[in-house]
Design an enzyme around this catalytic site. Structure first.
Site, PDB file in Angstrom:
ATOM      1  N   GLY A 118      11.337  -3.745   6.164  1.00 58.71           N
ATOM      2  CA  GLY A 118      11.860  -4.785   5.287  1.00 58.71           C
ATOM      3  C   GLY A 118      11.092  -4.760   3.987  1.00 58.71           C
ATOM      4  O   GLY A 118      11.694  -4.603   2.912  1.00 58.71           O
ATOM      5  N   PRO A 119       9.747  -4.904   4.029  1.00 63.54           N
ATOM      6  CA  PRO A 119       8.961  -4.676   2.816  1.00 63.54           C
ATOM      7  C   PRO A 119       9.101  -3.210   2.403  1.00 63.54           C
ATOM      8  O   PRO A 119       8.611  -2.311   3.083  1.00 63.54           O
ATOM      9  CB  PRO A 119       7.529  -5.011   3.248  1.00 63.54           C
ATOM     10  CG  PRO A 119       7.692  -5.902   4.437  1.00 63.54           C
ATOM     11  CD  PRO A 119       8.918  -5.396   5.135  1.00 63.54           C
ATOM     12  N   LEU A 120       9.783  -2.969   1.305  1.00 64.43           N
ATOM     13  CA  LEU A 120      10.191  -1.609   0.954  1.00 64.43           C
ATOM     14  C   LEU A 120       8.999  -0.681   0.740  1.00 64.43           C
ATOM     15  O   LEU A 120       7.964  -1.079   0.228  1.00 64.43           O
ATOM     16  CB  LEU A 120      11.083  -1.647  -0.288  1.00 64.43           C
ATOM     17  CG  LEU A 120      12.419  -2.372  -0.083  1.00 64.43           C
ATOM     18  CD1 LEU A 120      13.202  -2.459  -1.385  1.00 64.43           C
ATOM     19  CD2 LEU A 120      13.246  -1.696   0.996  1.00 64.43           C
ATOM     20  N   HIS A 180      23.179  -7.814   4.539  1.00 62.76           N
ATOM     21  CA  HIS A 180      23.285  -6.752   3.539  1.00 62.76           C
ATOM     22  C   HIS A 180      24.289  -5.700   4.017  1.00 62.76           C
ATOM     23  O   HIS A 180      23.918  -4.740   4.693  1.00 62.76           O
ATOM     24  CB  HIS A 180      21.924  -6.094   3.318  1.00 62.76           C
ATOM     25  CG  HIS A 180      20.850  -7.040   2.867  1.00 62.76           C
ATOM     26  ND1 HIS A 180      20.234  -7.931   3.732  1.00 62.76           N
ATOM     27  CD2 HIS A 180      20.288  -7.242   1.653  1.00 62.76           C
ATOM     28  CE1 HIS A 180      19.336  -8.634   3.054  1.00 62.76           C
ATOM     29  NE2 HIS A 180      19.348  -8.238   1.799  1.00 62.76           N
ATOM     30  N   HIS A 230      25.272  -5.696  -2.059  1.00 63.14           N
ATOM     31  CA  HIS A 230      23.908  -5.462  -1.567  1.00 63.14           C
ATOM     32  C   HIS A 230      23.470  -6.514  -0.566  1.00 63.14           C
ATOM     33  O   HIS A 230      23.085  -6.177   0.556  1.00 63.14           O
ATOM     34  CB  HIS A 230      22.902  -5.413  -2.717  1.00 63.14           C
ATOM     35  CG  HIS A 230      21.481  -5.346  -2.245  1.00 63.14           C
ATOM     36  ND1 HIS A 230      20.857  -4.165  -1.931  1.00 63.14           N
ATOM     37  CD2 HIS A 230      20.574  -6.323  -1.969  1.00 63.14           C
ATOM     38  CE1 HIS A 230      19.629  -4.405  -1.496  1.00 63.14           C
ATOM     39  NE2 HIS A 230      19.434  -5.713  -1.510  1.00 63.14           N
ATOM     40  N   ASN A 241      22.227   5.756  -4.506  1.00 66.14           N
ATOM     41  CA  ASN A 241      23.443   5.077  -4.967  1.00 66.14           C
ATOM     42  C   ASN A 241      23.282   4.382  -6.312  1.00 66.14           C
ATOM     43  O   ASN A 241      24.234   3.777  -6.823  1.00 66.14           O
ATOM     44  CB  ASN A 241      23.937   4.079  -3.915  1.00 66.14           C
ATOM     45  CG  ASN A 241      22.914   2.988  -3.601  1.00 66.14           C
ATOM     46  OD1 ASN A 241      22.119   2.599  -4.441  1.00 66.14           O
ATOM     47  ND2 ASN A 241      22.943   2.480  -2.364  1.00 66.14           N
ATOM     48  N   GLU A 267      -5.523   3.008  -0.524  1.00 64.97           N
ATOM     49  CA  GLU A 267      -5.813   1.976   0.468  1.00 64.97           C
ATOM     50  C   GLU A 267      -4.550   1.446   1.149  1.00 64.97           C
ATOM     51  O   GLU A 267      -4.522   1.281   2.374  1.00 64.97           O
ATOM     52  CB  GLU A 267      -6.576   0.811  -0.184  1.00 64.97           C
ATOM     53  CG  GLU A 267      -7.968   1.158  -0.660  1.00 64.97           C
ATOM     54  CD  GLU A 267      -8.001   1.674  -2.093  1.00 64.97           C
ATOM     55  OE1 GLU A 267      -9.101   1.895  -2.628  1.00 64.97           O
ATOM     56  OE2 GLU A 267      -6.907   1.861  -2.677  1.00 64.97           O
ATOM     57  N   ARG A 316     -23.668  -3.941   3.236  1.00 57.78           N
ATOM     58  CA  ARG A 316     -24.293  -2.778   2.593  1.00 57.78           C
ATOM     59  C   ARG A 316     -25.799  -2.804   2.834  1.00 57.78           C
ATOM     60  O   ARG A 316     -26.434  -1.771   3.040  1.00 57.78           O
ATOM     61  CB  ARG A 316     -24.025  -2.808   1.086  1.00 57.78           C
ATOM     62  CG  ARG A 316     -24.682  -1.658   0.329  1.00 57.78           C
ATOM     63  CD  ARG A 316     -24.765  -1.955  -1.148  1.00 57.78           C
ATOM     64  NE  ARG A 316     -25.272  -0.805  -1.900  1.00 57.78           N
ATOM     65  CZ  ARG A 316     -25.749  -0.881  -3.134  1.00 57.78           C
ATOM     66  NH1 ARG A 316     -25.799  -2.058  -3.749  1.00 57.78           N
ATOM     67  NH2 ARG A 316     -26.184   0.189  -3.760  1.00 57.78           N
ATOM     68  N   HIS A 361     -16.336  -5.857  -7.502  1.00 63.97           N
ATOM     69  CA  HIS A 361     -16.532  -5.202  -6.214  1.00 63.97           C
ATOM     70  C   HIS A 361     -17.143  -6.129  -5.160  1.00 63.97           C
ATOM     71  O   HIS A 361     -17.311  -5.719  -4.018  1.00 63.97           O
ATOM     72  CB  HIS A 361     -17.438  -3.970  -6.381  1.00 63.97           C
ATOM     73  CG  HIS A 361     -16.756  -2.798  -7.013  1.00 63.97           C
ATOM     74  ND1 HIS A 361     -16.080  -2.882  -8.209  1.00 63.97           N
ATOM     75  CD2 HIS A 361     -16.643  -1.505  -6.602  1.00 63.97           C
ATOM     76  CE1 HIS A 361     -15.588  -1.693  -8.522  1.00 63.97           C
ATOM     77  NE2 HIS A 361     -15.899  -0.852  -7.557  1.00 63.97           N
ATOM     78  N   PHE A 367     -11.341  -4.205  -1.576  1.00 65.25           N
ATOM     79  CA  PHE A 367     -10.115  -3.434  -1.761  1.00 65.25           C
ATOM     80  C   PHE A 367      -9.127  -3.617  -0.613  1.00 65.25           C
ATOM     81  O   PHE A 367      -8.063  -2.988  -0.603  1.00 65.25           O
ATOM     82  CB  PHE A 367     -10.441  -1.952  -1.954  1.00 65.25           C
ATOM     83  CG  PHE A 367     -11.301  -1.684  -3.161  1.00 65.25           C
ATOM     84  CD1 PHE A 367     -11.133  -2.417  -4.328  1.00 65.25           C
ATOM     85  CD2 PHE A 367     -12.288  -0.715  -3.131  1.00 65.25           C
ATOM     86  CE1 PHE A 367     -11.931  -2.193  -5.446  1.00 65.25           C
ATOM     87  CE2 PHE A 367     -13.092  -0.485  -4.232  1.00 65.25           C
ATOM     88  CZ  PHE A 367     -12.920  -1.224  -5.400  1.00 65.25           C
ATOM     89  N   ASP A 399     -22.785  -3.540  -8.786  1.00 67.97           N
ATOM     90  CA  ASP A 399     -21.407  -3.221  -9.164  1.00 67.97           C
ATOM     91  C   ASP A 399     -20.639  -4.447  -9.640  1.00 67.97           C
ATOM     92  O   ASP A 399     -19.571  -4.323 -10.233  1.00 67.97           O
ATOM     93  CB  ASP A 399     -20.661  -2.558  -8.005  1.00 67.97           C
ATOM     94  CG  ASP A 399     -20.942  -1.067  -7.923  1.00 67.97           C
ATOM     95  OD1 ASP A 399     -21.392  -0.486  -8.927  1.00 67.97           O
ATOM     96  OD2 ASP A 399     -20.715  -0.484  -6.851  1.00 67.97           O
TER      97      ASP A 399
END
Length: 651
Positions: free
Chosen positions: A100-102, A11, A247, A171, A398, A507, A460, A424, A456
């Protein structure tokens, strides 16, 4: 440009577009010492738009980091070299985090800036600011489009992280072209709403304008700063600058030659004129800066020797003297109590036992503190006005929470932990992967671990989550069955410095299991014989978490029917798999092929333990909304069903 061309991939656009910004920051403002990449009070630099990796590698080479020789640059993206396609963290090296993972780089940086502010509040004393550094971030449009940037930057404003300074490569280009059709946010107003200082419309190719913006940013002490630099992607390329063509692909030999001509650059590829190399070399300045800090730390040590020793221990990542004895004693006390409780409550019990010995532990929860039970008795929440605590109200963030904790660990001086419901964990999946990829210590507290959650309902109730976490390389997963196994799991997580650890907790209440001292010691091996029988077993019952009670009860019923059943508790399959072959054979003797595994989740993963002659009592479907006891009955997690399945296997 030359490195990307040599690799025939990469790039070039962002490195060329941000080169002017980088020159001003790295030569005039960044506090670092190329001879010591781990100097405790260095500025942290994060390249959040990690695809611009050749910019970082160029900067490291030019300023004098030996690990990034010209040979490394010539072998960009090649096997066995540090100059990977995206920056990769190495312990002790100058790359502060894998990006790398934006969006995750800026989020890691929020954790680093948080770490600086918390350590400063804890250790600095009047006249002695031994913690006083900044966190700098390069980022682009892609980082700001990612949802995680909203989570992290919102919290950064609330916590008043005034030493966090971002330089935005504005840009207007991403992979698909001009962003006008998909990214029309008013970035300045967005960050002003977060409580940031925004310095807008800076010419990213004018060194004087860049320097003025940085001066303004560093003068602000309470608000993080966003410097919006108007740049041209692929700057200098006469035919491709300003377009998506620069790019993610080499410019091509003809365009490289044309760019050299336009920029007036006459040196051949990878040749740096002596006067340029001398002007860039940061070793002398860096050594002087660290030497000044060392003198300041010596003066601090003379007045505050205990604090100085503790700061040095924390930044070296060493556990406190007496930790092992403290942990052994705490686990023995927990065993003696013999309490029945949910393992999420057992987790809090372990935290209360261990945390007073470990001031480096800093944690929080994604708006579920009362459910995750992550706030121990010595927890003190931090705020924008007071960072002297050790507990973070992360809010419903999270993904951001997990990546911030990655940054907190990368900064040094902390063992981070965080909590949410197991279901989650999906939100934070890529941050978990990045922690595992970097082999980074990060303790994940995941409660409400099964259909035992109850009313729930299936949204969940995690079913596939524990199994999927076990599939992640370098991720250690523990699903303890009672207070003792939970305490051992916490100890493992605290001592596990080679990757993240997921603690999967119930739980509902579970009973304490009686053990010998040898059995308690074997918990740390991930799997062990909890309930043995005389002679060779007829059948092995394997279980984790709340289902261990079912296995024990089923073994008693089978014994009454003349069947010799051995119960194996396996709180951590990855830890068990890492044991030597003799130990694994002693727990799971190959001669006993009749086996049943019991876990309230998907059956995948358990077949390698039970083999073709065994069965798995599991749940390969989503749950229902009902009281937990009714759900366990409905889905076959009962003593009677386990006994029936065991007899079927034996027959």
């Amino acid at each position: 440009m030359d490195a990307v061309q040599a690799a025939r991939s990469g790039h070039p656009g962002a490195p060329m577009g941000m080169a002017d910004i980088a020159e001003v920051l790295w030569r005039d403002y960044l506090k670092h010492n190329p001879a010591n990449p781990q100097w405790a009070d260095r500025d942290r630099f994060v390249l959040s738009n990690g695809h611009a990796s050749m910019l970082l590698y160029s900067l490291l080479h030019l300023t004098g980091y030996e690990a990034f020789s010209i040979d490394q640059l010539k072998n960009f993206r090649q096997m066995g070299y540090r100059t990977a396609g995206h920056p990769e963290y190495e312990p002790g090296g100058p790359v502060e985090t894998t990006t790398g993972p934006l969006g995750q780089g800026i989020t890691n940086a929020v954790g680093m800036a948080m770490g600086e502010k918390m350590l400063a509040a804890e250790f600095n004393r009047p006249g002695h600011n031994i913690v006083d550094h900044k966190t700098w971030v390069f980022l682009g449009d892609g980082c700001l489009m990612e949802g995680i940037s909203h989570e992290a930057c919102s919290l950064a404003g609330t916590l008043k992280l005034g030493k966090l300074i971002c330089l935005y490569d504005d840009n207007n280009i991403s992979i698909d072209g001009d962003v006008i059709d998909w990214f029309t946010d008013d970035t300045a107003k967005r960050f002003e709403a977060y409580g940031w200082q925004v310095i807008d419309n800076v010419d990213g190719h004018d060194p004087a304008a860049i320097a003025a913006a940085i001066e303004k940013a560093t003068a602000e002490t309470e608000k993080p700063s966003m410097i919006c630099c108007k740049t041209i992607i692929g700057f200098g390329s006469p035919n491709k600058q300003g377009t998506a063509a620069t790019h993610g692909a080499p410019l091509g030999d003809d365009e490289v030659a044309a760019t050299r001509k336009k920029l007036g650059w006459e040196s051949p590829p990878f040749a740096i004129p002596a006067e340029v190399a001398a002007a860039w070399d940061g070793r002398e300045r860096g050594a002087a800066e660290e030497s000044g800090w060392n003198a300041a730390f010596a003066a601090y040590n003379a007045e505050h020797p205990e604090l100085a020793a503790e700061f040095a221990r924390r930044m070296a990542g060493k556990r406190p003297h007496g930790w092992c004895k403290h942990a052994d004693k705490s686990i023995a006390e927990i065993d003696a109590e013999g309490a029945k409780m949910a393992t999420r409550q057992a987790s809090l019990r372990a935290l209360n036992a261990f945390a007073p010995c470990l001031p480096e532990m800093a944690g929080g929860s994604a708006d579920l503190t009362g459910s995750n039970l992550t706030k121990h008795d010595a927890s003190t929440p931090i705020s924008g006005d007071d960072a002297s605590g050790n507990y973070v109200w992360f809010g419903v963030r999270e993904f951001g929470m997990t990546a911030i904790c990655n940054g907190l660990r990368l900064h040094g001086g902390f063992i981070p932990y965080s909590g949410t419901f197991l279901t989650f964990s999906d939100y934070s999946r890529n941050a978990l992967r990045m922690a595992a990829l970097m082999k980074l210590q990060n303790i994940l507290v995941y409660t409400h671990d099964s259909i035992g959650l109850g009313e729930d309902g299936p949204t969940h109730q995690p079913v596939e989550h524990t199994a999927s976490l076990r599939l992640m390389p370098n991720m250690s997963v523990w699903r303890p069955c009672d207070t003792v196994e939970t305490a051992v799991a916490w100890r493992y997580a605290i001592e596990n410095e080679t990757g993240p650890t997921s603690l999967v907790l119930t739980r509902q209440g579970v009973p304490h299991q009686a053990r010998t001292a040898d059995q308690i010691a074997n918990v740390a091996r991930g799997g062990y014989v909890l309930k043995d029988c005389d002679g060779t077993p007829d059948i092995l019952l394997l279980a984790t978490g709340s289902e261990v009670e079912l296995a024990v009860n089923a073994a008693d019923v089978l014994a009454a029917d003349g069947v010799k059943a051995c119960v194996v508790s396996m709180p951590s399959t990855d830890t068990f798999d890492a044991q030597d072959a003799d130990y694994r054979e002693s727990v799971l003797p190959a001669a006993v092929t009749a086996r049943v595994a019991i876990e309230a989740g998907v059956t995948a993963g358990w077949w390698r333990y039970v083999g073709t002659h065994g069965q798995v009592v599991g749940l390969d479907r989503f749950g229902e909304s009902a009281p937990a006891n009714e759900l366990f009955e409905h889905f076959g997690f009962t003593t009677d069903n386990v006994v029936a399945v065991a007899k079927d296997v034996l027959n």
